[in-house]
Design an enzyme around this catalytic site. Structure first.
Site, PDB file in Angstrom:
ATOM      1  CG  ASP A  99      -6.824   6.576   0.536  1.00  0.00           C
ATOM      2  OD1 ASP A  99      -5.910   6.704   1.190  1.00  0.00           O
ATOM      3  OD2 ASP A  99      -7.492   5.527   0.599  1.00  0.00           O
ATOM      4  CG  ASP A 102      -7.702   9.821   9.382  1.00  0.00           C
ATOM      5  OD1 ASP A 102      -8.113  11.002   9.419  1.00  0.00           O
ATOM      6  OD2 ASP A 102      -8.151   8.869  10.015  1.00  0.00           O
TER       7      ASP A 102
END
Ligand code: IMP
Ligand code: MG
Length: 180
Positions: A99, A102
């Site tokens: 998704d 980070d």
């Protein structure tokens, strides 16, 4: 639920366009191959199911759950396998679907695991990339959107396990974090 969103960062329409673009790119790059598409649970589930419908190739899917986050918005730095793959990755062409990248810790760990299992090739496809937050260097091959350093929810991504079913990517109102 929608009242908790400060603003829409990526609309459902923009997600659809990007997913189509990435799917067609993967379709071209994997001609003559039968890739194993690995969905990193739970956040990538919506993206993965839309992405594979844009890829006109024989492919297989599998799921892996890896955790570096609790319910907090700050990474603990700890990475562990919650659910492993059902299939063998030996000699397979792997496409990891995420998704968001980070800190990079999750994917760095996953790449190491899959490398020891001797995959033929491994590429990463992520809906979003948040490069400002990177701690560990990872090579991301397919990127939907580069996003700023803000906590986002929707289209699979959660805050405390909620908001995954929003059809778009949004930024939460700051009071949502502080009121709880
Ligand atoms: P990394 O190991 O720090 O790259 O963490 C990646 C994982 O943290 C993603 O797969 C997400 O599940 C979660 N994450 C990172 N940033 C966000 C965010 O802005 N919203 C929701 N989840 C996030
Ligand atoms: Mg995730």
């Amino acid at each position: 639920m929608q009242n908790d969103i400060e603003r829409v960062l990526i609309s459902a329409e923009e997600i659809k366009t990007a997913t189509h673009r990435l799917g067609k790119q993967i379709e071209q790059d994997y001609q003559g191959k039968k890739p194993l598409v690995i969905c990193v649970l739970k956040g990538a589930i919506l993206f993965m199911t839309d992405l594979i419908r844009e890829i006109d190739l024989p492919l297989e899917i599998d799921f892996m759950d890896i955790s570096s986050y609790g319910d907090a918005t700050v990474s603990s730095g700890e990475v562990k396998i919650i659910k492993d793959l059902d299939s063998s990755v030996l000699s397979r062409d792997i496409i990891i679907v995420e998704d968001i990248v980070d800190t990079g810790r999750t994917l760095n760990y996953l790449m190491q695991v899959l490398n020891t299992r001797k995959a033929n090739s491994i590429r990463i496809c992520t809906l979003m990339n948040k490069p400002e937050r990177r701690v560990v260097d990872v090579e991301v091959d397919y990127v939907g959107f580069k996003v700023p350093n803000e906590f986002v929810v929707g289209y699979g991504l959660d805050y405390a396990e909620v908001y995954r079913n929003l059809p778009y990517i949004g930024v939460l109102k700051p009071e949502i974090y502080t009121d709880k």
